[in-house]
Design a protein around this motif. Structure first.
Motif, PDB file in Angstrom:
ATOM      1  N   GLN A  13       0.843  -1.427  -0.013  1.00 27.71           N
ATOM      2  CA  GLN A  13      -0.061  -0.127   0.059  1.00 27.71           C
ATOM      3  C   GLN A  13       0.893   1.265   0.047  1.00 27.71           C
ATOM      4  O   GLN A  13       0.666   2.362  -0.706  1.00 27.71           O
ATOM      5  CB  GLN A  13      -1.067   0.007   1.127  1.00 27.71           C
ATOM      6  CG  GLN A  13      -1.858   1.166   1.076  1.00 27.71           C
ATOM      7  CD  GLN A  13      -2.839   1.078   2.291  1.00 27.71           C
ATOM      8  OE1 GLN A  13      -3.022   0.056   2.954  1.00 27.71           O
ATOM      9  NE2 GLN A  13      -3.748   2.076   2.466  1.00 27.71           N
ATOM     10  N   THR A  20      -6.522   2.893  -0.108  1.00 28.91           N
ATOM     11  CA  THR A  20      -7.110   1.568   0.809  1.00 28.91           C
ATOM     12  C   THR A  20      -6.411   0.375   0.792  1.00 28.91           C
ATOM     13  O   THR A  20      -5.691  -0.001  -0.353  1.00 28.91           O
ATOM     14  CB  THR A  20      -8.546   1.146   0.226  1.00 28.91           C
ATOM     15  OG1 THR A  20      -8.732   0.607  -0.920  1.00 28.91           O
ATOM     16  CG2 THR A  20      -9.294   2.474   0.342  1.00 28.91           C
ATOM     17  N   GLN A  22      -7.610  -2.430   0.323  1.00 30.40           N
ATOM     18  CA  GLN A  22      -8.312  -3.370  -0.576  1.00 30.40           C
ATOM     19  C   GLN A  22      -7.771  -3.247  -1.855  1.00 30.40           C
ATOM     20  O   GLN A  22      -7.524  -3.970  -2.633  1.00 30.40           O
ATOM     21  CB  GLN A  22      -9.811  -2.785  -0.556  1.00 30.40           C
ATOM     22  CG  GLN A  22     -10.528  -3.363   0.434  1.00 30.40           C
ATOM     23  CD  GLN A  22     -10.260  -2.374   1.887  1.00 30.40           C
ATOM     24  OE1 GLN A  22      -9.934  -1.288   1.679  1.00 30.40           O
ATOM     25  NE2 GLN A  22     -10.576  -2.915   2.898  1.00 30.40           N
ATOM     26  N   GLU A  23      -7.228  -1.877  -2.270  1.00 29.72           N
ATOM     27  CA  GLU A  23      -6.646  -1.714  -3.736  1.00 29.72           C
ATOM     28  C   GLU A  23      -5.180  -2.442  -3.724  1.00 29.72           C
ATOM     29  O   GLU A  23      -4.994  -2.921  -4.608  1.00 29.72           O
ATOM     30  CB  GLU A  23      -6.387  -0.009  -3.806  1.00 29.72           C
ATOM     31  CG  GLU A  23      -7.744   0.698  -4.175  1.00 29.72           C
ATOM     32  CD  GLU A  23      -7.193   2.255  -4.238  1.00 29.72           C
ATOM     33  OE1 GLU A  23      -6.770   2.726  -5.295  1.00 29.72           O
ATOM     34  OE2 GLU A  23      -7.651   2.981  -3.091  1.00 29.72           O
TER      35      GLU A  23
END
Length: 131
Positions: A13, A20, A22-23
């Motif tokens: 990240q 996020t 999630q990305e």
């Protein structure tokens, strides 16, 4: 010693500058699924042993590659799997994930991984090789 899931995702990240977790996770899943198709034998098993379990399983059950993809085609394939991605953003995704992988695996295993890949992947792993 495998990296913990949170630590791995945090690094991806941070390097990918994702908004996020999630990305970051989507990028990691996609890149490792494609990478797994290119690696065989002990090298793939050793890499899997150093990744968080979920990512290890993705690496060991890869998307099927009919032939080794050049770095350029690997980036295109990554872009095709990530919603809204372009080849430029895919370069970012791949580099973020593979540089974390290289840090997690160490120089010796990273070198053996690169030997199984077509030329040019060293740059995606953030480990440019002298020519």
């Amino acid at each position: 010693m495998a990296l913990r899931w949170e630590a791995f995702l945090e690094q991806v990240q941070e390097r990918g500058e994702y908004g996020t977790p999630q990305e970051a996770e989507q990028a990691a899943r996609t890149v490792l699924a494609l990478l797994g198709a290119h690696l065989v034998g002990e090298v793939r098993a050793e890499l899997a042993a150093r990744l968080p379990e979920t990512f290890a399983l993705i690496l060991l059950n890869p998307l099927q590659a009919t032939e080794p993809l050049s770095p350029q085609r690997f980036l295109r394939a990554t872009a095709a799997w990530i919603e809204g991605a372009t080849e430029q953003t895919a370069t970012w995704d791949v580099s973020a994930v593979l540089s974390v992988v290289a840090d997690a695996t160490g120089e010796e295993l990273t070198h053996r991984i690169l030997l199984q890949l077509p030329p040019g992947y060293d740059l995606l792993f953030g480990r440019p090789q002298p020519t």
